[in-house]
Design a protein around this motif. Structure first.
Motif, PDB file in Angstrom:
ATOM      1  N   TYR A  22       0.849  -1.199   0.000  1.00 58.20           N
ATOM      2  CA  TYR A  22       0.000   0.000   0.000  1.00 58.20           C
ATOM      3  C   TYR A  22       0.875   1.236   0.000  1.00 58.20           C
ATOM      4  CZ  TYR A  22      -4.063  -2.877   0.907  1.00 58.20           C
ATOM      5  OH  TYR A  22      -5.071  -3.785   0.800  1.00 58.20           O
ATOM      6  N   THR A  23       0.613   2.141  -0.961  1.00 59.57           N
ATOM      7  CA  THR A  23       1.464   3.321  -1.070  1.00 59.57           C
ATOM      8  C   THR A  23       0.620   4.551  -1.426  1.00 59.57           C
ATOM      9  OG1 THR A  23       3.473   4.161  -2.108  1.00 59.57           O
ATOM     10  CG2 THR A  23       2.125   2.688  -3.450  1.00 59.57           C
ATOM     11  N   ASP A  24       1.289   5.632  -1.865  1.00 56.87           N
ATOM     12  CA  ASP A  24       0.548   6.876  -2.111  1.00 56.87           C
ATOM     13  C   ASP A  24       0.121   7.028  -3.568  1.00 56.87           C
ATOM     14  OD1 ASP A  24       3.058   7.272  -3.119  1.00 56.87           O
ATOM     15  OD2 ASP A  24       3.452   9.146  -2.060  1.00 56.87           O
ATOM     16  N   THR A  60       4.973   5.532 -16.209  1.00 60.88           N
ATOM     17  CA  THR A  60       6.093   6.332 -15.707  1.00 60.88           C
ATOM     18  C   THR A  60       5.623   6.989 -14.419  1.00 60.88           C
ATOM     19  OG1 THR A  60       7.838   7.894 -16.281  1.00 60.88           O
ATOM     20  CG2 THR A  60       5.609   8.503 -16.969  1.00 60.88           C
ATOM     21  N   ASP A  61       6.504   7.714 -13.736  1.00 61.90           N
ATOM     22  CA  ASP A  61       6.125   8.312 -12.452  1.00 61.90           C
ATOM     23  C   ASP A  61       4.922   9.249 -12.633  1.00 61.90           C
ATOM     24  OD1 ASP A  61       5.913   9.594 -10.047  1.00 61.90           O
ATOM     25  OD2 ASP A  61       8.038  10.119  -9.891  1.00 61.90           O
ATOM     26  N   PRO A  62       3.757   8.905 -12.069  1.00 63.84           N
ATOM     27  CA  PRO A  62       2.568   9.743 -12.255  1.00 63.84           C
ATOM     28  C   PRO A  62       2.722  11.124 -11.626  1.00 63.84           C
ATOM     29  CG  PRO A  62       2.126   8.012 -10.651  1.00 63.84           C
ATOM     30  CD  PRO A  62       3.487   7.737 -11.221  1.00 63.84           C
ATOM     31  N   ASN A  63       3.677  11.253 -10.716  1.00 66.89           N
ATOM     32  CA  ASN A  63       3.902  12.576 -10.127  1.00 66.89           C
ATOM     33  C   ASN A  63       4.740  13.472 -11.031  1.00 66.89           C
ATOM     34  OD1 ASN A  63       2.412  12.250  -7.753  1.00 66.89           O
ATOM     35  ND2 ASN A  63       4.071  11.055  -6.836  1.00 66.89           N
ATOM     36  N   LEU A  64       5.316  12.885 -12.088  1.00 66.48           N
ATOM     37  CA  LEU A  64       6.134  13.691 -13.007  1.00 66.48           C
ATOM     38  C   LEU A  64       5.423  13.897 -14.334  1.00 66.48           C
ATOM     39  CD1 LEU A  64       9.381  14.579 -13.106  1.00 66.48           C
ATOM     40  CD2 LEU A  64       9.320  12.914 -14.955  1.00 66.48           C
TER      41      LEU A  64
HETATM   42  P1  ADP Z   1       6.152   4.392   0.144  1.00 63.14           P
HETATM   43  O1  ADP Z   1       6.540   5.411   1.156  1.00 63.14           O
HETATM   44  O2  ADP Z   1       4.708   4.000   0.234  1.00 63.14           O
HETATM   45  O3  ADP Z   1       7.064   3.213   0.120  1.00 63.14           O
HETATM   46  P2  ADP Z   1       7.488   5.490  -2.186  1.00 63.14           P
HETATM   47  O4  ADP Z   1       7.683   6.973  -2.156  1.00 63.14           O
HETATM   48  O5  ADP Z   1       8.657   4.642  -1.850  1.00 63.14           O
HETATM   49  O6  ADP Z   1       6.241   5.129  -1.263  1.00 63.14           O
HETATM   50  O7  ADP Z   1       6.951   5.041  -3.622  1.00 63.14           O
HETATM   51  C1  ADP Z   1       5.843   5.654  -4.216  1.00 63.14           C
HETATM   52  C2  ADP Z   1       6.288   6.714  -5.206  1.00 63.14           C
HETATM   53  O8  ADP Z   1       6.928   6.100  -6.321  1.00 63.14           O
HETATM   54  C3  ADP Z   1       5.148   7.491  -5.849  1.00 63.14           C
HETATM   55  O9  ADP Z   1       4.746   8.584  -5.063  1.00 63.14           O
HETATM   56  C4  ADP Z   1       5.730   7.909  -7.208  1.00 63.14           C
HETATM   57  O10 ADP Z   1       6.120   9.274  -7.239  1.00 63.14           O
HETATM   58  C5  ADP Z   1       6.979   7.058  -7.361  1.00 63.14           C
HETATM   59  N1  ADP Z   1       7.057   6.392  -8.667  1.00 63.14           N
HETATM   60  C6  ADP Z   1       8.142   6.452  -9.494  1.00 63.14           C
HETATM   61  N2  ADP Z   1       7.912   5.777 -10.620  1.00 63.14           N
HETATM   62  C7  ADP Z   1       6.660   5.248 -10.526  1.00 63.14           C
HETATM   63  C8  ADP Z   1       5.856   4.439 -11.393  1.00 63.14           C
HETATM   64  N3  ADP Z   1       6.297   4.008 -12.581  1.00 63.14           N
HETATM   65  N4  ADP Z   1       4.604   4.092 -10.975  1.00 63.14           N
HETATM   66  C9  ADP Z   1       4.149   4.497  -9.765  1.00 63.14           C
HETATM   67  N5  ADP Z   1       4.864   5.273  -8.903  1.00 63.14           N
HETATM   68  C10 ADP Z   1       6.107   5.650  -9.276  1.00 63.14           C
END
Ligand code: ADP
Ligand code: ASP
Ligand code: MG
Length: 409
Positions: free
Chosen positions: A172-174, A181-185
């Motif tokens: 479970y994550t954010d 690709t990174d949805p935050n980017l």
């Molecule tokens: P947690 O604290 O739950 O372990 P992380 O910060 O380690 O969370 O991982 C989640 C983050 O990974 C997301 O917020 C996102 O910005 C980043 N991320 C990078 N690449 C991807 C991707 N291909 N798909 C989803 N998330 C990604």
């Protein structure tokens, strides 16, 4: 009834309200008749804060003590979750890494799990208790507390899932899954319904920190199905599983980036046998991992040699290379911290040509210069100037058709 392993990352346990939500979810799964083992990270930002405290004292904190310190982050969250669960009338017990018998080697700060004795957890599950295990930590053979490296709660989760033969390991994550690709980017990133272990491994090692690399290695080795999903919503996320036939529909299934590396160039190095060994032996002895290497030969019998190292090791690597340059008679040592590695990844590359060409052409169209290139069977990486990272990710995502795949591919 099944054994479900759930791991919650730092943002999912960032405050008491979120821990309450985690407890509610855990109870729902437990009440449905399943056994539940929960692995937790520290609250968001806590591990960084603890590291900063130690570095206020010294630039070189004692590694053993640093691990004792860092392990407290996860101790806080597992105890809070169990206090919450018990207050809601649900029997629960927290276990620290050593109590869960997660045994590692003694590499403080980056320890590897060598074994898990899961009997105690099984016994507690037999009593219908929810077991909350502190992620990111274990103990070595001598009983010292160790930590598994940043993002290491993912490793604890997958390793426990393997040891307990859990039905699934839910991370479970954010974000609500693994995206192209990174949805935050990149706002055009699309959620993948499934991704193979190999692709996820490449994505993780090339910068997609949604899963820790070694957690994916572990999952692949022991065939643990991982479900990456959001702790803020109910929808299904992404399954990370064994490669399947239908996964080859996309040539490129993801774009990753990393700003964690720096580049070092030795200019006018004598082009003789043994020189590369003289350059890289002291780097290896210092425990620094080199990623990409290129060497250009000049007619004069001299060569330029460029390689990349993790940014955190850059100052040490530069200092080492200045000494090496003097001893081998190289002209200069040049360094650049402002680089990024962008990569395209896909198992479909095995059977398609022209991917590299398309990548280079796409970057050229935006006037982005490529400094280094590396390839494997299922990925191509280019090092570029850091300031172009976002642009490069966006145009590559579009060029490989990922902007236009349907949601939940
Ligand atoms: P947690 O604290 O739950 O372990 P992380 O910060 O380690 O969370 O991982 C989640 C983050 O990974 C997301 O917020 C996102 O910005 C980043 N991320 C990078 N690449 C991807 C991707 N291909 N798909 C989803 N998330 C990604
Ligand atoms: N708390 C540790 C970190 O921030 C481990 C984890 O969250 O997975 O790296
Ligand atoms: Mg993480």
């Amino acid at each position: 009834m099944a054994l479900i392993l759930q791991k919650y990352g730092g943002t999912s346990v960032a405050n008491i309200e979120r821990i309450r939500k985690v407890a509610e979810r855990v109870i729902r799964v437990h009440t449905a008749g399943n056994d539940v083992v929960v692995v937790l990270s520290a609250m968001a930002g806590v591990t960084d804060g603890l590291i900063q405290l130690a570095y206020q004292i010294t630039n070189d904190p004692n590694r053993r003590e640093l691990d004792v310190l860092l392990a407290t982050g996860e101790q806080t969250t597992v105890s809070l979750l169990c206090i919450m669960l018990e207050s809601m009338g649900c029997p629960a017990i927290s276990l620290l890494g050593y109590q869960a018998e997660i045994v590692t080697n003694t590499a403080f700060g980056r320890a590897r799990i060598v074994g898990i004795h899961a009997d105690r957890i099984k016994e507690l599950l037999g009593q219908r208790k929810i077991v909350a295990v502190a992620g990111f930590q274990g103990r070595d053979e001598q009983g010292n507390i160790t930590t598994l490296g940043r993002g290491g709660s993912d490793i604890s989760a997958v390793a426990l899932a393997a040891a307990l033969k859990a039905y699934v390991c839910e991370i479970y994550t954010d974000v609500d899954g693994v995206y192209t690709t990174d949805p935050n980017l990149c706002k055009n990133a699309k959620k993948l319904q499934k991704i193979s272990y190999d692709e996820m491994l490449e994505m993780a090692s090339l910068g997609a920190n949604v899963l820790q690399i070694r957690a994916v290695e572990f999952a692949k080795k022991f065939n643990v199905p991982i479900h990456v999903r959001s702790s803020f919503m109910e929808e299904e996320g992404t399954m990370v599983v064994e490669e399947e036939e239908d996964m080859e529909r996309l040539v490129v299934s993801g774009v990753a980036y990393s700003k964690d590396e720096a580049r070092i160039t030795l200019t006018r190095v004598p082009d003789q046998p043994g020189v590369a060994s003289k350059i890289f032996t002291p780097i290896a002895e210092a425990g620094i991992v080199v990623d990409m290497i290129i060497q250009n030969t000049r007619k004069s019998g001299l060569t330029d040699l460029t390689f990349t190292v993790p940014k955190s090791d850059y100052p040490r690597a530069m200092a080492i290379q200045k000494e090496v340059a003097e001893s081998i008679g190289a002209e200069q040592v040049l360094g650049d911290e402002y680089i990024a590695k962008v990569s395209v990844i896909g198992v479909g590359m095995r059977s398609h040509s022209g991917v590299a060409c398309k990548m280079f052409t796409t970057l050229a169209r935006e006037n982005i210069n490529i400094m280094l290139i590396s390839t494997s069977e299922i990925k191509i990486s280019c090092v570029i100037e850091e300031k172009y990272t976002e642009l490069a990710v966006r145009v590559l995502h579009n060029a490989f058709g990922l902007d236009s795949i349907s949601e939940n591919f």
